[in-house]
Design a protein around this motif. Sequence first.
Motif, short mmCIF file in Angstrom:
data_model
loop_
_atom_site.label_atom_id
_atom_site.label_comp_id
_atom_site.label_asym_id
_atom_site.label_seq_id
_atom_site.Cartn_x
_atom_site.Cartn_y
_atom_site.Cartn_z
N THR A 29 0.82 -1.21 0.00
CA THR A 29 0.00 0.00 0.00
C THR A 29 0.85 1.26 0.00
O THR A 29 0.57 2.20 -0.74
CB THR A 29 -0.96 0.00 1.21
OG1 THR A 29 -1.86 -1.11 1.06
CG2 THR A 29 -1.75 1.29 1.31
N ALA A 95 -8.66 11.07 1.01
CA ALA A 95 -8.20 9.90 1.78
C ALA A 95 -8.21 10.20 3.28
O ALA A 95 -8.64 9.37 4.09
CB ALA A 95 -6.81 9.48 1.33
N SER A 108 -5.73 2.64 10.50
CA SER A 108 -5.72 2.60 9.04
C SER A 108 -4.42 3.14 8.47
O SER A 108 -3.70 3.90 9.12
CB SER A 108 -6.90 3.40 8.49
OG SER A 108 -6.81 4.74 8.93
N TYR A 110 -3.07 4.50 4.41
CA TYR A 110 -3.47 4.74 3.02
C TYR A 110 -2.31 5.32 2.25
O TYR A 110 -1.35 5.85 2.82
CB TYR A 110 -4.67 5.71 2.94
CG TYR A 110 -4.29 7.15 3.15
CD1 TYR A 110 -3.88 7.95 2.08
CD2 TYR A 110 -4.32 7.74 4.41
CE1 TYR A 110 -3.51 9.27 2.27
CE2 TYR A 110 -3.96 9.05 4.61
CZ TYR A 110 -3.55 9.81 3.53
OH TYR A 110 -3.18 11.11 3.73
N ILE A 123 -6.55 1.95 0.69
CA ILE A 123 -6.79 2.15 2.12
C ILE A 123 -6.90 0.78 2.76
O ILE A 123 -7.66 -0.08 2.30
CB ILE A 123 -8.09 2.95 2.38
CG1 ILE A 123 -8.05 4.30 1.66
CG2 ILE A 123 -8.30 3.13 3.89
CD1 ILE A 123 -9.35 5.08 1.72
#
Length: 158
Positions: A29, A95, A108, A110, A123
Amino acid sequence: MGYGKEITIKMVNKKYKDSYAIENLIKYTVTDKASKRACRYRGGHGAYYMNAKKAAKQFQIIQEYYKKQTGKRVHHMIISFDNGIDDLYTIDNLAKIIVYDILRDYQSVYAIHEDTDNLHIHIVWNAVNFVTGKKWHISRSEFSELKKYIKKLVKQIL
């Protein structure tokens, strides 16, 4: 901006059952495939997104605390933008809205990927709510509503 502001939102349907899989997903990611370096625009909430191993460990700590280490352990969403939508700063703000508002009770990470013709956001979030200990569950109709909400945000900010 006269274009249609079209976006595609999808959930990746994988279980990511162990810490190794979670760490690899986070690493994927936040890494730009072309340069093999960190994506220019990245962030997170409740996890140290600058280091995939640490972020995965932080996810795992919450899962262990609430005894939720089986089944789906993280979720992965991809938001893709049509050609012509290239305002990285605004996409980064989108985001942030998602991770700090919609996912506010979930750790999280992202990043915006710039390695294809279309900009897209990955995400990743912990399946376990760090406040309640409950796992994230979303029905098809709820996901449809979430997509509508995100598309509305895009129209407002782009």
